[in-house]
Design a protein around this motif. Structure first.
Motif, PDB file in Angstrom:
ATOM      1  N   ARG A   1       0.845  -1.204   0.000  1.00 37.90           N
ATOM      2  CA  ARG A   1       0.000   0.000   0.000  1.00 37.90           C
ATOM      3  C   ARG A   1       0.877   1.249   0.000  1.00 37.90           C
ATOM      4  O   ARG A   1       0.595   2.209  -0.706  1.00 37.90           O
ATOM      5  CB  ARG A   1      -0.927  -0.018   1.226  1.00 37.90           C
ATOM      6  CG  ARG A   1      -1.877   1.125   1.277  1.00 37.90           C
ATOM      7  CD  ARG A   1      -2.936   0.998   0.223  1.00 37.90           C
ATOM      8  NE  ARG A   1      -3.919   2.045   0.417  1.00 37.90           N
ATOM      9  CZ  ARG A   1      -4.709   2.476  -0.511  1.00 37.90           C
ATOM     10  NH1 ARG A   1      -4.678   1.931  -1.709  1.00 37.90           N
ATOM     11  NH2 ARG A   1      -5.562   3.437  -0.276  1.00 37.90           N
ATOM     12  N   GLN A   2       1.944   1.230   0.787  1.00 40.38           N
ATOM     13  CA  GLN A   2       2.860   2.373   0.839  1.00 40.38           C
ATOM     14  C   GLN A   2       3.512   2.595  -0.519  1.00 40.38           C
ATOM     15  O   GLN A   2       3.618   3.727  -0.974  1.00 40.38           O
ATOM     16  CB  GLN A   2       3.930   2.147   1.905  1.00 40.38           C
ATOM     17  CG  GLN A   2       4.883   3.312   2.043  1.00 40.38           C
ATOM     18  CD  GLN A   2       5.922   3.084   3.127  1.00 40.38           C
ATOM     19  OE1 GLN A   2       5.840   2.135   3.899  1.00 40.38           O
ATOM     20  NE2 GLN A   2       6.892   3.957   3.185  1.00 40.38           N
ATOM     21  N   LYS A   3       3.903   1.526  -1.178  1.00 36.28           N
ATOM     22  CA  LYS A   3       4.518   1.638  -2.506  1.00 36.28           C
ATOM     23  C   LYS A   3       3.527   2.227  -3.509  1.00 36.28           C
ATOM     24  O   LYS A   3       3.883   3.077  -4.321  1.00 36.28           O
ATOM     25  CB  LYS A   3       4.998   0.267  -2.979  1.00 36.28           C
ATOM     26  CG  LYS A   3       5.713   0.306  -4.296  1.00 36.28           C
ATOM     27  CD  LYS A   3       6.205  -1.062  -4.705  1.00 36.28           C
ATOM     28  CE  LYS A   3       6.848  -0.982  -6.076  1.00 36.28           C
ATOM     29  NZ  LYS A   3       7.273  -2.285  -6.555  1.00 36.28           N
ATOM     30  N   GLU A   4       2.269   1.782  -3.434  1.00 31.01           N
ATOM     31  CA  GLU A   4       1.227   2.307  -4.320  1.00 31.01           C
ATOM     32  C   GLU A   4       1.037   3.806  -4.098  1.00 31.01           C
ATOM     33  O   GLU A   4       0.977   4.581  -5.047  1.00 31.01           O
ATOM     34  CB  GLU A   4      -0.097   1.587  -4.078  1.00 31.01           C
ATOM     35  CG  GLU A   4      -1.251   2.180  -4.851  1.00 31.01           C
ATOM     36  CD  GLU A   4      -2.604   1.702  -4.373  1.00 31.01           C
ATOM     37  OE1 GLU A   4      -3.557   2.477  -4.472  1.00 31.01           O
ATOM     38  OE2 GLU A   4      -2.703   0.554  -3.879  1.00 31.01           O
ATOM     39  N   ILE A   5       0.956   4.210  -2.844  1.00 40.12           N
ATOM     40  CA  ILE A   5       0.760   5.629  -2.519  1.00 40.12           C
ATOM     41  C   ILE A   5       1.923   6.460  -3.033  1.00 40.12           C
ATOM     42  O   ILE A   5       1.725   7.520  -3.630  1.00 40.12           O
ATOM     43  CB  ILE A   5       0.561   5.819  -1.001  1.00 40.12           C
ATOM     44  CG1 ILE A   5      -0.790   5.212  -0.586  1.00 40.12           C
ATOM     45  CG2 ILE A   5       0.638   7.286  -0.598  1.00 40.12           C
ATOM     46  CD1 ILE A   5      -0.981   5.090   0.905  1.00 40.12           C
ATOM     47  N   GLU A   6       3.143   5.986  -2.843  1.00 38.44           N
ATOM     48  CA  GLU A   6       4.314   6.708  -3.330  1.00 38.44           C
ATOM     49  C   GLU A   6       4.300   6.818  -4.844  1.00 38.44           C
ATOM     50  O   GLU A   6       4.630   7.865  -5.405  1.00 38.44           O
ATOM     51  CB  GLU A   6       5.590   6.015  -2.859  1.00 38.44           C
ATOM     52  CG  GLU A   6       5.851   6.179  -1.382  1.00 38.44           C
ATOM     53  CD  GLU A   6       7.038   5.364  -0.902  1.00 38.44           C
ATOM     54  OE1 GLU A   6       7.665   4.640  -1.706  1.00 38.44           O
ATOM     55  OE2 GLU A   6       7.338   5.443   0.299  1.00 38.44           O
ATOM     56  N   GLU A   7       3.902   5.731  -5.517  1.00 37.40           N
ATOM     57  CA  GLU A   7       3.866   5.751  -6.986  1.00 37.40           C
ATOM     58  C   GLU A   7       2.822   6.742  -7.490  1.00 37.40           C
ATOM     59  O   GLU A   7       3.091   7.544  -8.377  1.00 37.40           O
ATOM     60  CB  GLU A   7       3.545   4.365  -7.537  1.00 37.40           C
ATOM     61  CG  GLU A   7       3.434   4.348  -9.050  1.00 37.40           C
ATOM     62  CD  GLU A   7       3.029   2.997  -9.611  1.00 37.40           C
ATOM     63  OE1 GLU A   7       2.620   2.976 -10.783  1.00 37.40           O
ATOM     64  OE2 GLU A   7       3.114   1.993  -8.901  1.00 37.40           O
ATOM     65  N   VAL A   8       1.634   6.697  -6.904  1.00 35.54           N
ATOM     66  CA  VAL A   8       0.550   7.547  -7.377  1.00 35.54           C
ATOM     67  C   VAL A   8       0.791   9.010  -7.035  1.00 35.54           C
ATOM     68  O   VAL A   8       0.631   9.888  -7.877  1.00 35.54           O
ATOM     69  CB  VAL A   8      -0.805   7.064  -6.808  1.00 35.54           C
ATOM     70  CG1 VAL A   8      -1.912   8.047  -7.133  1.00 35.54           C
ATOM     71  CG2 VAL A   8      -1.142   5.683  -7.362  1.00 35.54           C
ATOM     72  N   LEU A   9       1.180   9.287  -5.810  1.00 32.09           N
ATOM     73  CA  LEU A   9       1.330  10.673  -5.377  1.00 32.09           C
ATOM     74  C   LEU A   9       2.713  11.250  -5.639  1.00 32.09           C
ATOM     75  O   LEU A   9       2.935  12.429  -5.417  1.00 32.09           O
ATOM     76  CB  LEU A   9       1.002  10.791  -3.887  1.00 32.09           C
ATOM     77  CG  LEU A   9      -0.428  10.433  -3.504  1.00 32.09           C
ATOM     78  CD1 LEU A   9      -0.623  10.607  -2.011  1.00 32.09           C
ATOM     79  CD2 LEU A   9      -1.438  11.243  -4.284  1.00 32.09           C
TER      80      LEU A   9
END
Length: 79
Positions: free
Chosen positions: A6-14
């Protein structure tokens, strides 16, 4: 989804200014239920078409944005 995923997804998106700009305009339509076409998002954000398509694809794939298909037109709103 696990915490690190989830943290990786958030970093990628934002982690991209253009995606943040897209999200900023999409949040303005939340209360009114407004959807935005790619053309309208391009006008509002100033992002080139090719780049806008790529950023929208990433946002849709990560389920941050919903893509609504109406005939041949695609509209977008926050998910």
């Amino acid at each position: 989804m696990k915490g690190k995923d989830r943290q990786k997804e958030i970093e990628e998106v934002l982690g991209n200014v253009s995606r943040l700009r897209i999200l900023k305009y999409l949040t303005r339509g939340v209360d009114s239920g407004e959807t935005f076409s790619r053309y309208k998002l391009k006008q509002l954000t100033g992002i080139r078409s090719k780049d806008l398509d790529r950023h929208l694809r990433i946002l849709v794939e990560n389920e941050w944005v919903e893509e609504i298909k109406i005939d041949h037109i695609r509209k977008y709103r926050l998910n």
